[in-house]
Design an enzyme around this catalytic site. Sequence first.
Site, PDB file in Angstrom:
ATOM      1  CG  ASP A 141      -2.288   0.587   0.643  1.00 57.26           C
ATOM      2  OD1 ASP A 141      -2.213   1.528  -0.360  1.00 57.26           O
ATOM      3  OD2 ASP A 141      -3.006   0.064   1.168  1.00 57.26           O
ATOM      4  CG  ASP A 196      -9.170   2.309  -0.260  1.00 57.64           C
ATOM      5  OD1 ASP A 196      -8.817   1.433  -0.869  1.00 57.64           O
ATOM      6  OD2 ASP A 196      -9.130   3.928   0.042  1.00 57.64           O
TER       7      ASP A 196
HETATM    8  C1  GLA Z   1      -5.832   1.677   1.836  1.00 56.51           C
HETATM    9  C2  GLA Z   1      -6.203   0.897   1.372  1.00 56.51           C
HETATM   10  C3  GLA Z   1      -7.543  -0.536   1.992  1.00 56.51           C
HETATM   11  C4  GLA Z   1      -7.181  -1.093   3.333  1.00 56.51           C
HETATM   12  C5  GLA Z   1      -5.746   0.642   4.190  1.00 56.51           C
HETATM   13  C6  GLA Z   1      -5.710   0.171   5.240  1.00 56.51           C
HETATM   14  O1  GLA Z   1      -6.493   2.931   1.954  1.00 56.51           O
HETATM   15  O2  GLA Z   1      -6.777   1.269   0.410  1.00 56.51           O
HETATM   16  O3  GLA Z   1      -7.683  -1.514   0.871  1.00 56.51           O
HETATM   17  O4  GLA Z   1      -5.685  -1.346   3.099  1.00 56.51           O
HETATM   18  O5  GLA Z   1      -5.356   0.915   3.779  1.00 56.51           O
HETATM   19  O6  GLA Z   1      -4.871   0.815   6.320  1.00 56.51           O
END
Ligand code: GLA
Length: 725
Positions: free
Chosen positions: A480, A550
């Site tokens: 990430d 997301d």
């Molecule tokens: C980001 C990712 C999510 C999740 C969060 C965790 O927003 O896109 O899928 O992994 O971080 O903090």
Amino acid sequence: MPIHFSEKDKTFKLDTNNSSYIIAVYEENYLLNLYYGAFIPDSFVPNRAMRTPNASFSPANPVIGEHGFSPDTAPIEYGTSGAGDFRIAALEIENSNGDSVTDIRYTGYKIYDGKKEIPKMPSSYVNSDSEAQTLEIYAEDSVTGAQVTLYYTVFQKYDVITRRVRVTNGSMKKMRLERAMSLCLDLPDMDYDLISLYGCHAKERNIERRPLAHGIQGVESRRGSSSHNQNPFIALAKSGADEDRGEVYGFNLVYSGNFSALAECDFNCTTRVVMGIEPQTFSWELKSGEYFDTPEAVMVFTAQGIGEMSRIFHRFYNNNLIRGRYKTEKRPLLINSWEAAYFDFDADKLVAFAKEAKKLGVELLVMDDGWFGKRNDDTSSLGDWFVNEEKLPGGLSKLIERVNAEGLKFGIWYEPEMISPDSELFRAHPDWCVRVEGREPMLGRNQYVIDMSREDVRNNIWEQMYNVLSQNNIEYLKWDFNRNITDAGSALLPPERKKEFFHRFVLGTYDLMNRLVTTFPNILFENCSGGGGRFDPAMLCYSPQIWASDNTDPIERLYIQFGTSMCYPASAMGAHVSASNRTGYDTKCNVARWGTFGLELDPTKLTENEADIIRRQIKEYHRNYELVNRGDLYRLVSPFENPYRAAWQLVLPDKSRTMVTLVTMREECHQHLIVRLRGLEPNAYYKNEQTGEVLSGALLMNAGLTLTNTAGYTGESVAIYFERV
Ligand code: GLA
């Protein structure tokens, strides 16, 4: 042979099956672009070098004289600054005298089978040398000693040409690169629409189309990553071109940092396209003998519309960009803990997820953010990549054993490029965060960016990751990146190299990713940046799939997935079914089955009916894996053009099987809906798997499928399969 040099015409001819590209060596060794478009047999196009000059305001080369040729108006193959070409430059070098006049002329060439890698940078590859041919054109600035190599690799079968550039300091003095674009293309007209993909967090890659106008237009990122906001992709579509018809040029940069993709239309109504590293946030010092490599740009031309452009990118990326075990091997179907638990989990909860998920047909459990340091929310611990034993007593190996015992593989989450101010790592190394002297760095989600340009920093993160990954049975890793870069600077860079930071950061990230994929070739990697904030071709070189957004609402996802599909294949598009409630589970599944498909919900909370739907959909997923992963995509009804419905179709390359999906976003007053399919064999007959009806490909593509009263209500959807009989 796809690349041919004509002694007679002094031209290089680059042919794919359906396109041609011609470069000429003109008087005084100017390199000119004579043509890029549909295939032509000729190796020369007359009257292209000279375009109407702007009276005495278009400067002439003193040797050629004032006879009409001017770098101001000529189709220069790789435009430079300050020597008569006033359009956006592809190359600008500040030399040791302090001026930035740059002028390169042809000196020679080389043609060979296959393709070289770019040192330290990801790029497309050949599976065998016979798959592509490469042309290197050499040019030089005789005054400053700058030497330029223009690389063109022709993937004949795919209708793709990739390009990149190397600039070498051939002088004894220092020089500074102020801009070095990967691609420069001069087209003789401006009758195009510019297509680009804008967005923001949770609303990535909206399709935007606008006619070109005189002046400069385009998209850029200065965020330190390719970004949610603009994707390093643009297309120029002939006015009127649509999914099925018309000429389209597609351009995509294989790069994850700041980029620029611009089109400039001049007074002659011609268009110059440049694409590469964004110059405002870039400069690079070259000592004598040193060289700089630009990232690679991928160019596609088709006369068969925007849909065909996308399919060309998809095929090429599936075959010549995505690599490793999971390029072809079936990837495990996963459930991710994030939306199910956020930071609130322990080993028992995860094992309970695994147990229930197994019953649904899931194959791998991903433990998302919150397993390390003291992390129980987003205020701490990034950089402390050791397990939180309070949450997971007995450590990772115990948890993984329990998950494996339930019959599921195990995956984990990392955010290696970040550091929390509240972390052991930051307390030990406050100078490791990205910052400049005298300024308190900005925060984003309570975190700083860690200085990936430093090898010592990368080694530390690598050792921490290696310890975890080598000692545990981890079969998937989500990488990430949850903020953008401000205060761009590194404690180690001297003042004259400070503007190298952004690119050095990206190279550092590539270095760490490369160590991971080469040391752990069996781990499935999934890239992520707050959803789809770094959805670019370079990341696909490390991870065959990228979390697209997301936003898991199935209606919003339609826009995101239509936009993403402009150049990225379904095999790469991370798409999950979540507990979001705008539609029922059938529609959530039908939408997620355009991508990698997975779950992002608490399986212990599903009703029996919901679990049944998911189980059935998972069976469909397995049955149609090849179709989605390798199929040709047809965007039938776009949500960007139709407020009521979206429909798409995937067809196996041999046209033997297809899946058509239609989603109703909003009810229309009249429900009479006909969807004409694409990409089938007109003379073949296809059986509708659900109804048993047998219809010709010609009927399905011309009369179309009548879906009146099928999935007519808001949030409803249908997926229909046809098999050739
Ligand atoms: C980001 C990712 C999510 C999740 C969060 C965790 O927003 O896109 O899928 O992994 O971080 O903090």
